[in-house]
Design a protein around this motif. Structure first.
Motif, mmCIF file in Angstrom:
data_model
loop_
_atom_site.group_PDB
_atom_site.id
_atom_site.type_symbol
_atom_site.label_atom_id
_atom_site.label_comp_id
_atom_site.label_asym_id
_atom_site.label_seq_id
_atom_site.Cartn_x
_atom_site.Cartn_y
_atom_site.Cartn_z
ATOM 1 N N TYR A 51 0.849 -1.189 0.000
ATOM 2 C CA TYR A 51 0.000 0.000 0.000
ATOM 3 C C TYR A 51 0.886 1.241 0.000
ATOM 4 N N VAL A 52 0.509 2.202 -0.785
ATOM 5 C CA VAL A 52 1.361 3.384 -0.941
ATOM 6 C C VAL A 52 1.516 4.143 0.374
ATOM 7 N N GLY A 53 0.504 4.119 1.228
ATOM 8 C CA GLY A 53 0.606 4.821 2.506
ATOM 9 C C GLY A 53 1.619 4.191 3.440
ATOM 10 N N ASP A 54 1.860 2.894 3.298
ATOM 11 C CA ASP A 54 2.872 2.240 4.127
ATOM 12 C C ASP A 54 4.276 2.612 3.682
ATOM 13 N N SER A 99 5.043 5.686 1.962
ATOM 14 C CA SER A 99 5.256 7.124 2.065
ATOM 15 C C SER A 99 4.974 7.585 3.492
ATOM 16 N N ASP A 100 5.894 8.361 4.049
ATOM 17 C CA ASP A 100 5.664 8.929 5.384
ATOM 18 C C ASP A 100 4.600 10.015 5.339
ATOM 19 N N LEU A 101 4.271 10.478 4.166
ATOM 20 C CA LEU A 101 3.373 11.626 4.050
ATOM 21 C C LEU A 101 1.904 11.219 3.972
ATOM 22 N N LEU A 102 1.651 9.943 3.948
ATOM 23 C CA LEU A 102 0.286 9.429 4.028
ATOM 24 C C LEU A 102 0.195 8.527 5.259
ATOM 25 N N PRO A 103 -0.967 8.448 5.875
ATOM 26 C CA PRO A 103 -1.090 7.578 7.049
ATOM 27 C C PRO A 103 -0.831 6.108 6.696
ATOM 28 N N ASP A 104 -0.048 5.443 7.545
ATOM 29 C CA ASP A 104 0.127 3.997 7.404
ATOM 30 C C ASP A 104 -1.193 3.292 7.678
ATOM 31 N N ARG A 105 -1.276 2.072 7.200
ATOM 32 C CA ARG A 105 -2.405 1.250 7.636
ATOM 33 C C ARG A 105 -2.216 0.854 9.098
ATOM 34 N N ALA A 106 -3.296 0.763 9.822
ATOM 35 C CA ALA A 106 -3.251 0.248 11.189
ATOM 36 C C ALA A 106 -4.212 -0.926 11.256
#
Lengths: 560, 223
Positions: free
Chosen positions: A428-431, A433-440
């Motif tokens: 997932y791109v958010g995982d 990039s630091d600039l998008l929330p990671d998945r939790a």
């Protein structure tokens, strides 16, 4: 294939029943605290009258004093202390909730052993017990046994709070409503907490939740670090998720007979309109799914720095999504792959993980490395509707720098998926990039695409089968303490990552040329790392920086 | 790029191979006083034995802690390690080092303390009562410190002394911290799987380098 839930229940029963039996056993052991050991300068206290049986409040390992043998001589080795005794028993004191047998797991001596006071295992035993996290202090001492040359090893422990905050997630994310229309920023959050010494049994019980608009994930986990007194770690985890995900980039045609909305302008002729019964327009296509299942795992040490884990995961997935949807990819309109089949499906997966960790500390390391490799196999013969294989490799190296405790940290990550993995197993791109929330807990909170600082087609990709990332972090120590706060470091990091699917290599999105066909982007972060008595925390600015649009891309429109 | 898997493997090999160039497992050296001249002062007696400088001083207060006095009679060994660095006045770099290590354990059945002392010139074993242990293990008497040839005539020197009770080797500390820091049973891979990771980390800093450390400096001596 549909017998998966039965297999799951049987597996959990296999793990949970012994755990319950242990909890029951605790009532019969009934350890209560004992007085602290006598002051040292006094002569050694006489041995207890009933050695060999558990003494209430100060339980000993089973020991039976020898009765007919001649007393062995006390051996002394020249050049060292050299005292050697015969071990008559082991006494555990100070344990209020921890079962004596839990303490004794970490003591590698038994009745009848020759105990050399110079044996380094004695000091290691103390560290092992501290390492359980159950005790604030551990001291070992000896006292006389019933016969000359015999001694009792006394283990004095001081217990500590064993409820640990593992993780906290808190942030804001851009969201969308049920129909896929973009919404303003909304909050998300979650936490993970573990009781590491459940009812004094040494078993860890953890729970976690993550919540966002129309999403909820729950986890519960049980870990026995010494399963059946062996050196195997065994875990069981139950998971539940009610999740949704968003697809497309702000101009999506959705075919969904259950939803009615305004007609959609024709892509070929913006002046005309498609029939509302044919489709509707929205910013995003919404896929909703529920997961329920669990995981059974076992781990074992491979030396001091290495471990291996084997896991089996089984879960049922119920997905609901439009009949079809399409979105722009570059200059073309292509169908959206939701990466989940409609209706019910089963994921049955085996995972092997190898970890080699030589870091000097876990949260603010200054030297050492951490290598981790994972292989997932999900195959139809083991009941899975998702035949795929996944390989993930991670590496970290810490370099102490010659001035004032500064540390350079280099990281690398690479992963590949071969086959038809479900949505939540893709990269997932958010995982990245630091600039998008990671998945939790596998929940994706944000609808936005990558920031796209390099103006590439990374903006077209939300989930991928291939991912890689390299980054460097520089840390500057600001504070070191020994009480509530152990350390505070300022950090700054910058990295480069890539995310792609097969088609991004074979047929890049039309409209992108040259360097722009490489789906890569920059990522960066800065903030504070704080290690405290209750856990380590990271405060970074990237989540806020990520909300600043890059070159006016408010909603992730993906045209070059 | 028609073979993304191969490209990833090559990239990974580069990433994994790069850190090998640096040995991150160098054990840390024993800590010297950072600013020896600023240590609390303590009186020592100096004597020249030919060209050999000898010093006598006490560090009995290193065992003033009641918990340590209790521990010395625990039946398990206690180590009292003294390091005396020789510094030129006004400098932070030592020119010589003298050590004295006392290892003592209470003999539960003979009710005496067994003591083993290691000094630069001699090793010895003895048995003593508690007062004797304190004298043997916490006093340096005519400790051989440095040969005159290593000193500059007319330059004042002093001793920066570090006394550790039950010191733990840097290698052992590293090993234990690694062992403590391992996430118990964690199979966390992706950020979404970070659940339960590394909770044992919270206790890693409990590993101290010794039970107690005492530091002081002596008055100067001029060769």
């Amino acid at each position: 294939v549909r017998r998966g839930p039965l297999l799951l229940l049987a597996s959990f029963a296999f793990v949970l029943l012994p755990a319950l039996a242990r909890a029951q056993a605790r009532r019969t052991w009934g350890a209560t605290p004992d007085a602290p050991p006598p002051v040292s300068q006094a002569p050694p206290e006489p041995p207890p009258a009933t050695l060999g049986t558990p003494v209430p409040g100060s339980t000993s390992a089973p020991s039976s004093p020898p009765v007919a043998e001649a007393a062995p001589p006390i051996v002394r080795t020249p050049g060292a202390i050299g005292l050697k005794y015969t071990l008559e028993g082991i006494q555990v004191r100070g344990n209020r909730s921890t079962l004596p047998r839990v303490v004794l797991r970490y003591v590698p001596f038994k009745e009848g052993d020759v105990l050399d006071v110079d044996d380094p295992e004695l000091e290691l035993t103390r560290f092992r017990l501290l390492g359980t996290g159950f005790f604030r202090d551990v001291q070992l001492s000896l006292r006389r046994g019933t016969k000359r040359g015999y001694v009792i090893l006394v283990v004095d422990v001081v217990e500590r709070n064993t409820v640990i905050v593992d993780d906290i997630w808190l942030g804001i994310a851009a969201n969308a409503d049920t129909l896929g229309n973009a919404q303003p920023l909304g909050p998300y959050g979650g936490a993970s907490v573990t009781e590491t010494n459940l009812a004094g049994t040494g078993i860890a019980l953890g729970g976690a939740f993550a919540v966002a608009d129309q999403q909820l994930a729950l986890r519960a986990r049980l870990t026995d670090p010494n399963f059946l007194r062996s050196s195997w770690i065994v875990e069981a985890e139950v998971l539940y998720s009610s999740a949704r995900d968003l697809f497309g980039n702000s101009d999506v045609l959705v075919i969904d007979p259950t939803q009615t909305s305004a007609p959609c302008p024709s892509a070929s002729n913006p002046g005309s309109q498609l029939s509302s019964s044919y489709g509707r327009c929205s910013d995003y296509a919404v896929a909703q799914y529920k997961r329920f299942g669990g995981r059974l795992g076992a781990g074992h040490d491979l030396g001091i720095s290495s471990q291996i884990f084997l896991d089996y995961r089984l879960e049922k997935i119920d997905a609901s999504m439009p009949l079809a949807a399409s979105d722009h990819r570059g200059l073309d309109v292509e169908p959206i792959d939701f990466m989940l089949p409609r209706g019910s499906s089963i994921l049955s997966m085996l995972r092997a993980t190898f970890v080699n960790d030589t870091r000097d500390e876990p949260f603010l390391p200054t030297r050492g490395h951490r290598l981790e490799g994972t292989f997932d196999g999900s195959m139809t013969p083991i009941g899975s509707d998702y035949p795929y294989a996944k390989l993930v490799l991670r590496g970290s190296q810490y370099f102490p720098l010659p001035w004032a405790g500064h540390v350079l940290h280099l990281r690398g990550f690479a992963g590949a998926i071969f086959g038809n993995a479900p949505l939540f197993e893709r990269f997932y791109v958010g995982d990245l990039s630091d600039l998008l929330p990671d998945r939790a807990l596998d929940l994706a909170f944000d609808r936005r695409p990558a920031p796209n600082y390099l103006s590439t087609d990374i903006v077209e990709i939300r989930y991928g089968n291939y991912a890689a990332k390299v980054d460097a972090e520089y840390r500057v120590p600001l504070y070191r303490g020994t009480r509530s706060v152990y350390g505070v470091d300022f950090f700054g990091s910058v990295g480069l990552y890539g995310l792609a699917n097969e088609q991004d290599f074979s047929t890049p999105a039309r409209g992108y040329t040259g360097f722009a066909t490489w789906p890569i982007d920059l990522t960066f972060n800065a903030g504070l790392r704080v290690e405290t008595q209750v856990g380590g925390f990271v405060f970074g600015i990237s989540n806020l920086v990520g909300l600043i649009p890059v070159r006016g891309q408010q909603s992730g429109a993906a045209l070059p | 790029v028609r073979h993304p898997g191969l490209a990833l493997a090559v990239a990974l090999a580069l990433v994994a191979g790069a850190p090998r160039a640096v040995d991150a497992q160098q054990p840390a050296q024993a800590q010297q006083p950072a600013h020896p001249a600023a240590l609390p002062p303590r009186q020592a007696n100096y004597a020249w034995d030919g060209d050999l400088l000898r010093a006598s001083f006490s560090y009995k207060d290193v065992l003033a802690d009641a918990a340590l006095m209790k521990k010395i009679s625990s039946g398990l060994p206690m180590v009292i390690a003294m390091r005396a660095y020789v510094y030129p006045e006004g400098q932070d770099a030592p020119v010589a080092l003298a050590t004295r290590v006392c290892r003592v354990a209470y003999d539960l059945w003979d009710e005496v303390y067994r003591v083993h002392v290691s000094e630069p010139e001699r090793d010895r074993d003895t048995a003593a009562v508690l007062d004797g242990v304190l004298r043997i293990c916490t006093e340096a008497r005519d400790l051989a410190v440095v040969q005159r040839g290593l000193l500059v005539v007319g330059q004042p020197y002093f001793l920066g002394v570090v006394v550790d009770v039950n010191p733990v080797s840097p290698q052992m500390i590293d090993q234990m911290r690694r062992w403590l820091s391992r996430p118990t049973g964690s199979t966390a891979i992706g950020p979404a799987d970070a659940l339960f990771g590394n909770f044992v980390q919270l206790f890693a800093r409990q590993i101290a380098t010794s039970d107690k450390t005492l530091t002081f400096r002596t008055q100067s001596v001029v060769p």
